[in-house]
Motif scaffolding. Structure first.
Motif, mmCIF file in Angstrom:
data_model
loop_
_atom_site.group_PDB
_atom_site.id
_atom_site.type_symbol
_atom_site.label_atom_id
_atom_site.label_comp_id
_atom_site.label_asym_id
_atom_site.label_seq_id
_atom_site.Cartn_x
_atom_site.Cartn_y
_atom_site.Cartn_z
ATOM 1 N N GLN A 41 0.917 -1.035 0.130
ATOM 2 C CA GLN A 41 0.061 0.089 -0.098
ATOM 3 C C GLN A 41 0.854 1.454 0.005
ATOM 4 O O GLN A 41 0.677 2.151 -0.846
ATOM 5 N N ARG A 42 1.941 1.204 0.713
ATOM 6 C CA ARG A 42 2.637 2.353 0.796
ATOM 7 C C ARG A 42 3.569 2.798 -0.617
ATOM 8 O O ARG A 42 3.713 3.830 -0.963
ATOM 9 N N LYS A 43 3.730 1.598 -1.101
ATOM 10 C CA LYS A 43 4.345 1.850 -2.479
ATOM 11 C C LYS A 43 3.430 2.401 -3.516
ATOM 12 O O LYS A 43 3.858 3.383 -4.416
ATOM 13 N N ARG A 44 2.185 2.038 -3.244
ATOM 14 C CA ARG A 44 1.364 2.461 -4.291
ATOM 15 C C ARG A 44 0.833 3.946 -4.140
ATOM 16 O O ARG A 44 0.511 4.796 -4.952
ATOM 17 N N THR A 45 0.681 4.393 -2.611
ATOM 18 C CA THR A 45 0.368 5.653 -2.445
ATOM 19 C C THR A 45 1.590 6.379 -2.819
ATOM 20 O O THR A 45 1.470 7.632 -3.272
ATOM 21 N N LYS A 99 3.130 10.980 -6.209
ATOM 22 C CA LYS A 99 4.000 11.723 -7.412
ATOM 23 C C LYS A 99 3.132 12.119 -8.590
ATOM 24 O O LYS A 99 3.547 13.185 -9.264
ATOM 25 N N ASN A 100 1.849 11.275 -8.849
ATOM 26 C CA ASN A 100 1.309 11.811 -9.853
ATOM 27 C C ASN A 100 0.032 12.385 -9.527
ATOM 28 O O ASN A 100 -0.943 12.480 -10.255
ATOM 29 N N GLU A 107 -5.606 -2.270 -6.765
ATOM 30 C CA GLU A 107 -5.539 -1.692 -5.506
ATOM 31 C C GLU A 107 -6.827 -1.907 -4.564
ATOM 32 O O GLU A 107 -6.611 -1.905 -3.344
ATOM 33 N N HIS A 108 -7.905 -2.500 -5.231
ATOM 34 C CA HIS A 108 -9.105 -3.024 -4.487
ATOM 35 C C HIS A 108 -8.986 -4.368 -4.323
ATOM 36 O O HIS A 108 -9.117 -4.866 -2.944
ATOM 37 N N LEU A 109 -8.877 -4.866 -5.191
ATOM 38 C CA LEU A 109 -9.015 -6.422 -5.315
ATOM 39 C C LEU A 109 -7.868 -7.494 -5.218
ATOM 40 O O LEU A 109 -8.106 -8.813 -5.528
ATOM 41 N N ASP A 110 -6.805 -6.784 -5.108
ATOM 42 C CA ASP A 110 -5.702 -7.480 -5.265
ATOM 43 C C ASP A 110 -5.593 -8.484 -3.811
ATOM 44 O O ASP A 110 -5.768 -7.991 -2.579
ATOM 45 N N VAL A 111 -5.257 -9.635 -3.856
ATOM 46 C CA VAL A 111 -4.956 -10.692 -2.856
ATOM 47 C C VAL A 111 -3.720 -10.860 -2.714
ATOM 48 O O VAL A 111 -2.993 -11.456 -3.628
ATOM 49 N N LEU A 112 -2.960 -10.867 -1.442
ATOM 50 C CA LEU A 112 -1.526 -10.997 -1.354
ATOM 51 C C LEU A 112 -1.088 -12.584 -1.577
ATOM 52 O O LEU A 112 -2.255 -13.453 -1.325
#
Lengths: 265, 509
Positions: free
Chosen positions: A59-63, A68-69, B163-168
C-alpha cells in the motif's frame, strides 16, 4: 520413528518448494523473485501479522506512486496550468521542449533541474520525454490542455497501462510521434485506443512483453493506422523455424537437469 | 526362530534370487508374521486387546470433551456446507452485484470481523446468471446523470482494480479490458436526443465526442453511413471486459476478507408484521425479516439463518423473493399491492465469424435500429445481438436460442451497416437474462417501503455488470452509514415506483 522421518521429509519438501520458482513465475519470461521475497510470501501464508505487514508495504508503494502523480492544483493556482504541466514533467524526472524553441529542459539523474522554465509562462510543450518514469493515468491529467504536444516518449514506464493509452485522447489533435516501447503493462486491450490519435505518424511498440501473438497484432495495428509508421522490434516473429532451432537446446537443458537430479538423488 | 529368520534373510539377500529391495523387505515382514503365528498365538492377541482399549478410552475421552457445553459437537451428522445459524447481513444472489456489495461491506467495517456477511447463491455453475452471460460492456453514454456517474465510478474502480481486489500472494486481477469504446449511431429522428444526452454526459464529466456522418466515414471506412445523422463516440473508460474475471475477483477478495459463501437457495422467510395507520386512514402492514430459510441444493436439508438485514441482489429473479414475503399480491392501486417491477427477459447473443469484417479499430457499435456488434478476439469473430420489441418478448422459461431472430431481425440491419457482414457465418450463440425493470428500465437501489430490513439492488436492465462496483459501494453506504455518501442515488430508490414517476433511460440496448 517413521512419523518423524515423514515430517522431516515434508520439511525438506517445503524448503524445496521454496527454492524452486513457483508455478506462477515459471511460465513467464520474468525471472523468479529472490529467495528472501519468496520466504516472506511463505511466511505470509502462515501468519496474519506478516501478511498485514506485506500489505502495508504494498500500500505504501502504491500511495507513493499516486502521490507523485497527484494533480498539481497548488502550482496551477499560483503559476497557471501550463507551468504546472512543465513542473510536473520535470518533477517526474522527465524533460521537455517548448513550442518554437530548441532548448530542452530536463532534470538530471538526481532529479535536480533549473527553474528557468518559469520565464515561459504561456509557452506550450511540444516534445515531452518521460522515459523510465513513474507516470500513470492519474498524472496524465496534469498534461491536459497541452494542445501542441507532438512527440511523446514513454519508453519503459512501469505504470503505463491500457487505461493510460485510452487517456492519450487528450493529445488527439496534435500528437504525431509516440514511443510506448518496453512498457511492461500494455496489452492488446489498450492498443485499439490509439485509433483516436488521428495525426499519429510514428509509433514505437517494440518489446511489449504482455502482448500475445505480436505478429498478428501488429498487422492489425498497421491496418488500423495506415498513415503511421510503426516500429516493431524485440519480438520473435518467426513462426516455426525458431522453435525447431530451440528444440535441441531445450532437450539439452532437460538432460542436464535430469543428470543433476540423478546425482543428487 | 532367529536362526531360521537369519537363514531366510541370507537366502533372500542372494542377488541371483531376490528381485528388488522392495520385495525383500515385504517378504521379511511376511516371514516374521508367519513364524509368530505358528509359535505364539495368545500373547499378541492380548496385547492387541489392551492397545485397542487404550485407543477406545482416548476416543471416549475426546467425545466427552466434545460434548461438553462450549464445543460445537452434536450427535447428529451435520452438513459442513450449511450456512451459519446467525449472520448480520444475508445477501441473496451471488452474482457480481451481490459479491460487490459483500466486498464493500467488509471494506467499510471499522474493526476486522465486525460484520458477519453471508452470500447465498443457488447455482455455483452460474448457468442462468446474468453476470456471466452478458457481453461485458461498460459505457458512459446514458441519458440519466445517475447512470453516467455510476459508470464513471465503476470505470475508476476497474482502472485501479488491483488496489481494491488484489489478494496477497495471488495473481493480480486481469480484467482483459478492451479500450475500444462505444459508438452510438442516431438517425434523423433521434439525433436531437443524442445531442441532449451528449450535453448531459459532458456535464457529468464523461469523455464523449460527437461525430458527423462524414467523420464517421473517415474514421471507420468499413461502415455504411446511410441513414446516420449523428454519432457519438466514447473516448475513455468505455469498452468491454471479461465478466467472469470481475466476478471471481470480487468473490476471491471478499472470501479472503471473511465473507461466508453459501451454496443454497433462499426458499422462505420468517418475518414479523406490524400494522400502521397512515394519515389517510389506510392500514399498512410493515414486515420485518427475522430469518432466512436456506435450502441446500439437491436435498431436503435447510438452515434458517437469523439475520438483521437482507440484501436482494437476485437479479432477474428478485421479484420472486419479495412474493415469498406476501408483498405485492393485493390490489394494484394500494401501496401494498405494488409488486417489484422486475422480470427476466431473454436476450440472444450470436457469435459470428467474418474474416473480412472490421479490424482492431472496431468499437462496440450500437446502430440506430438497436442492433449492436463488437469484436471478439483477433480471429475475425464478432458478437452481435439486439433487443426484440416489447410485443415479441420470447418465452423466459428456458435459455434456448431462436436462430430465426438473427436472420430476421439482426442480420439485415447488420449487413446494412457494415457491408462486409453480408458474408458472415454464425459460429455459436447463447441466451441470457436481463433483470428487466418494466417500470422505467433503471436500477432499484434502496429499502423496500413495506419490508423494514430488505435492501434492493436489482432491476439494472442489462447494466448490472458495468455498474456493479459503484452500486456495491452505494448499498454498503446505505446499510452502514444510513445514506449515500459518495454518489447520491436517492433518485433510484423505491419511492419513484410508489409515486409512479418513472425515470426513463433512453439509451437501453
Amino acid at each position: 520413528m517413521s512419523t518423524s522421518v515423514r515430517s522431516l521429509r515434508r520439511c525438506c519438501h517445503h524448503s524445496a518448494l521454496l527454492l524452486l520458482p513457483g508455478r506462477r513465475w515459471s511460465s513467464s519470461s520474468v525471472s523468479p523473485p529472490p529467495l528472501h521475497r519468496r520466504l516472506l510470501l511463505f511466511l505470509a501464508q502462515r501468519y496474519y501479522d506478516v501478511e498485514m505487514l506485506l500489505n502495508w508495504q504494498l500500500q505504501r508503494k502504491r500511495t507513493k506512486i499516486q502521490k507523485k502523480n497527484a494533480y498539481y492544483a497548488y502550482t496551477e493556482h499560483f503559476y497557471g496550468r501550463k507551468i504546472a504541466a512543465a513542473y510536473y514533467v520535470l518533477n517526474m524526472r522527465g524533460g521537455f521542449r517548448f513550442v518554437g524553441q530548441t532548448e530542452w529542459f530536463s532534470s538530471d539523474q538526481r532529479g535536480k533541474f533549473s527553474w528557468d522554465f518559469l520565464n515561459h509562462k504561456d509557452a506550450l510543450l511540444e516534445e515531452v520525454n518521460l522515459n523510465y518514469t513513474l507516470i500513470n493515468h492519474r498524472g496524465l491529467s496534469n498534461l491536459e490542455g497541452q494542445t501542441c504536444v507532438k512527440t511523446l516518449s514513454l519508453r519503459g514506464c512501469p505504470e503505463v497501462n491500457d487505461w493510460f493509452l485510452a487517456g492519450l485522447h487528450i493529445f488527439r489533435d496534435s500528437l504525431e510521434e509516440l514511443d510506448i516501447s518496453h512498457c511492461p503493462l500494455i496489452t492488446i486491450g489498450g492498443l485499439p485506443a490509439l485509433r483516436n490519435l488521428k495525426r499519429l505518424r510514428r509509433l514505437d511498440v517494440s518489446s511489449l512483453p504482455r502482448v500475445a501473438n505480436p505478429g498478428l497484432v501488429f498487422i492489425l495495428l498497421e491496418e488500423m493506422l495506415p498513415q503511421c509508421h510503426i516500429t516493431v522490434a524485440g519480438y520473435d516473429l518467426s513462426l516455426r523455424q525458431g522453435r525447431v532451432n530451440q528444440g535441441p537446446q531445450e532437450s539439452e537443458r532437460q538432460k542436464g537437469n535430469l543428470r543433476k537430479w540423478r546425482t543428487s538423488g | 526362530m532367529l536362526g531360521l529368520g537369519r537363514l531366510g534373510g541370507r537366502l533372500r539377500s542372494n542377488p541371483g534370487w531376490s528381485g528388488s529391495l522392495w520385495t525383500q523387505r515385504n517378504a521379511w515382514r511376511f516371514e516374521r508374521l508367519v513364524l509368530c503365528q505358528s509359535l505364539k498365538t495368545v500373547t499378541p492377541l492380548r496385547q492387541d486387546y489392551f492397545r485397542d482399549l487404550e485407543k477406545q478410552l482416548a476416543a471416549m475421552r475426546k467425545k466427552a470433551v466434545d460434548a461438553l457445553p462450549g464445543s460445537n459437537w452434536t450427535p447428529l451428522e451435520i452438513n459442513p456446507n450449511l450456512p451459519p445459524e446467525r449472520a448480520d447481513i444475508v445477501i441473496v444472489g451471488g452474482g457480481v452485484v451481490g459479491w460487490s456489495i459483500a466486498y464493500w461491506l467488509k471494506k467499510k467495517e471499522r474493526v476486522r470481523g465486525a460484520l458477519k456477511v453471508v452470500v447465498v447463491e443457488k447455482d455455483l455453475t452460474y448457468s442462468r446468471a446474468s453476470t456471466v452471460l452478458s457481453i461485458g460492456g461498460i459505457r458512459q453514454q446514458f441519458s440519466l446523470p445517475e447512470n453516467i456517474h455510476l459508470s464513471l465510478a465503476s470505470a475508476d474502480f476497474m482502472r485501479n482494480i488491483n488496489e481494491h481486489l488484489d489478494v496477497l500472494n495471488e495473481e493480480p486481477v486481469d480484467l482483459q479490458f478492451n479500450q475500444s469504446g462505444y459508438l452510438f449511431l442516431a438517425s434523423e429522428d433521434t439525433a436531437h436526443i443524442m445531442e441532449e444526452n451528449y450535453r448531459t454526459q459532458r456535464d457529468a464529466g464523461a469523455k464523449v465526442s460527437l461525430l458527423s456522418p462524414t467523420q464517421v466515414k473517415e474514421h471507420f471506412p468499413w461502415m455504411n453511413t446511410e441513414g446516420v445523422a449523428l454519432a457519438s463516440q466514447g473516448l475513455e473508460n468505455e469498452g468491454w471486459f471479461d465478466p467472469w474475471s470481475l466476478l471471481n475477483a470480487f468473490r476471491r477478495k471478499s472470501i479472503s476478507m471473511g465473507v461466508v459463501s453459501c451454496h443454497g437457495e433462499v426458499t422462505d422467510f420468517k418475518y414479523t408484521m406490524n400494522v400502521v395507520t397512515t394519515i389517510d386512514d389506510d392500514k399498512l402492514q410493515l414486515r420485518r425479516i427475522q430469518s432466512v430459510k436456506v435450502q441446500m441444493p439437491n436435498s431436503l436439508e435447510y438452515q434458517p439463518v437469523e439475520c438483521s438485514i437482507v440484501v436482494n441482489a437476485a437479479g432477474a429473479f428478485s421479484a420472486n423473493l419479495v412474493e415469498k414475503l406476501g408483498v405485492g399480491a393485493g390490489t394494484k392501486d394500494a401501496v401494498a399491492g405494488i409488486a417489484v417491477p422486475v422480470e427476466p427477459r431473454k436476450r440472444y447473443v450470436y457469435v459470428v465469424h467474418c474474416p473480412e469484417g472490421p479490424g482492431l479499430d472496431a468499437p462496440l457499435v450500437i446502430d440506430s435500429s438497436g442492433v449492436y456488434f463488437r469484436r471478439e478476439g483477433l480471429g475475425g469473430h464478432y458478437i452481435t445481438g439486439a433487443s426484440p420489441p416489447e410485443a415479441e418478448e420470447p418465452d423466459t422459461s428456458n435459455l434456448e436460442v431462436d436462430h430465426r431472430f438473427f436472420e430476421e431481425k439482426v442480420w439485415p440491419h447488420l449487413a446494412n451497416r457494415v457491408p462486409a457482414f453480408e458474408r458472415l457465418k454464425v459460429s455459436s450463440a447463447w441466451a441470457g437474462f436481463y433483470d428487466y425493470n418494466t417500470f422505467d428500465q433503471n436500477a432499484i437501489i434502496g429499502l423496500h417501503p413495506l419490508i423494514n430490513n430488505m435492501y434492493f439492488a436489482t432491476g439494472f436492465s442489462g447494466h448490472g455488470l458495468q455498474h456493479s462496483p459503484a452500486v456495491g459501494r452505494a448499498v454498503a453506504e446505505l446499510i452502514l452509514d444510513g445514506n449515500f455518501k459518495t454518489l447520491d442515488l436517492s433518485g433510484l430508490g423505491f419511492k419513484r415506483i410508489l409515486t409512479q414517476e418513472p425515470m426513463l433511460e433512453r439509451n437501453v440496448v
